[in-house]
Design an enzyme around this catalytic site. Sequence first.
Site, short mmCIF file in Angstrom:
data_model
loop_
_atom_site.label_atom_id
_atom_site.label_comp_id
_atom_site.label_asym_id
_atom_site.label_seq_id
_atom_site.Cartn_x
_atom_site.Cartn_y
_atom_site.Cartn_z
N LYS A 186 7.28 -6.05 -9.48
CA LYS A 186 6.44 -6.91 -8.37
C LYS A 186 5.28 -6.26 -8.33
O LYS A 186 5.04 -5.41 -7.24
CB LYS A 186 7.29 -7.45 -7.34
CG LYS A 186 6.75 -8.45 -6.76
CD LYS A 186 6.71 -8.68 -5.28
CE LYS A 186 6.04 -7.97 -4.41
NZ LYS A 186 4.49 -7.99 -4.53
N PRO A 187 4.21 -6.60 -9.19
CA PRO A 187 2.83 -5.67 -8.51
C PRO A 187 2.20 -6.33 -7.37
O PRO A 187 2.76 -7.52 -7.07
CB PRO A 187 1.88 -6.07 -9.69
CG PRO A 187 2.71 -7.20 -10.44
CD PRO A 187 4.12 -7.23 -10.18
N GLU A 264 8.17 5.40 -0.38
CA GLU A 264 7.15 6.13 -0.37
C GLU A 264 6.05 5.30 0.43
O GLU A 264 5.16 4.51 0.01
CB GLU A 264 6.36 6.25 -1.93
CG GLU A 264 7.33 6.80 -2.96
CD GLU A 264 7.62 8.31 -2.71
OE1 GLU A 264 7.08 8.78 -1.73
OE2 GLU A 264 8.60 8.72 -3.46
N LEU A 265 5.94 5.92 1.79
CA LEU A 265 5.19 5.16 3.02
C LEU A 265 3.98 5.89 3.10
O LEU A 265 3.22 6.46 2.48
CB LEU A 265 6.26 4.82 3.88
CG LEU A 265 7.55 4.20 3.48
CD1 LEU A 265 8.45 4.08 4.80
CD2 LEU A 265 7.43 3.08 3.07
#
Length: 500
Positions: A186-187, A264-265
Amino acid sequence: MTSRFPFQLKTPDLLKTEAFVNGAWIPASSGKRFDVEDPGTGETFASCPDFDESDIEAVVRSSQEAFQHFRKENPRSRAKKLLAWDHLIRQNRDDLALVLTYEAGKPLAEAYGEIDYALGFTWWFAGEAERVRGNVSTPAAPNRRVLIVKQPIGVAAALVPWNFPIAMILRKVGAALAAGCTMIAKPSPETPLTCLILANLALQAGFAPGVFNVVTTSLKNTPAVAEALCKHPNVKKVSFTGSTPIGSLIAKHCAESLKKVTLELGGNCPFIIFDDCNQDQALEALLTLKWRHAGQACITANRVYVQEGIYEEFLAKLVERTKTIKLGHGADPETKMGPLTTPRAVPKAQAHIKDAVDGGARVAFGGRTGSDMGLSSGYYHEPTILRDVDQSMLISREETFAPVLGLLRFSTEDQVVEWANDTSMGLASYCFTKSVDRTWRIMENLEAGMIGMNTGNSSAAESPFGGMKQSGYGKESGKDVAVEEYLVSKTVTMTLENHY
Ligand SMILES: O=CCCC(=O)O
């Protein structure tokens, strides 16, 4: 030849504007679409299907059916398809770079840079596909052997941000396909087009229908679509790159069905410059890292600590070089810095500047928005350097995600390490020094998943990427660890007759 887009592609048929499910280009069941804007002008130049949560069941079914075949495919066959994909992406590099520039705003040279970085992932994971290994051991109990068998976990979902839309897709999808998982991507609503081109090339590379599906959705429907993917019982793994608050929500959705998750935040990364460093090296690294994509990278330098002995000299050099940066539309070959990708980023940058100035910082260079500079459209912000910043200011406490850089002055190593670690985030840290002893101390004392010593660039397909603290968990790229995120391991204990 004319184009319905504001650019001319070498292979016009490459760019599709429908979602890609089960090998077909399809609209949303509602028939609704959302607009894709050029951040350099603010004008709409394309639209994509606005999938909502009711579309997700059919997508997951397609991925689940494809998984039943793909999981059994020989790893060498998967590797060959990844390599074919890699070659096709290379062949279509010019078109991909152009579309990336129009949807994300980054200058063309940076768009090429992202594609080359991203190709590291297809290349690397093509190799990794054949290197998935279990093991065999002899336990204490007699007549026994223990086998560890590794298998693909199942359907995976990738929720991908807009700042590096090609690299982030290939880092996740490359690992998933190498492991034998199928993947639904989901881009981000800002940057769906490059992902659709990648899907088109994946089809040409020979991946069967359903192995790689792409769901496009608007900003409005993104939360519901992401939730539906995270909660679907047949999605076994979710990999998300984005902000810490959204990452925490994703983890909660996935916790209901105890899904494996990679997060990955956010960053807020410190960049430390000791007075014994090679200043030119530190300067070049900072300029490249900080001004890349107008400061919109999770690993960008957010807080720059300069030791007091070289503070004024370093600041002067930094301002001098920053002055030469030409702001403009990414497609203009003269442009060195493009617009911000989203309109909401401009007021945030201004708020960080105002907060710092109200607290006693001074603007050493820049400070203006595009409209302050007389630009009538697009989401521009001048590269901005703030001096005399302190730890209490918003710019030191929050990820700015814009071309605004705050310089802080420090005196001792203990002090700067304490300040650098004084954040809930722990993604990347950078340090410039020529002292070997200090290098070891810093490496061991900084709280970050990735540390650049005398470099501002540690991202590479060969190296594990990921943070600690509230910057998330799980690793992407790198040997063994990345593919492992898409595997389950089974322990098989065998009793043998009359053995030993
Ligand atoms: O913004 C996050 C990704 C940046 C990178 O992979 O170097």
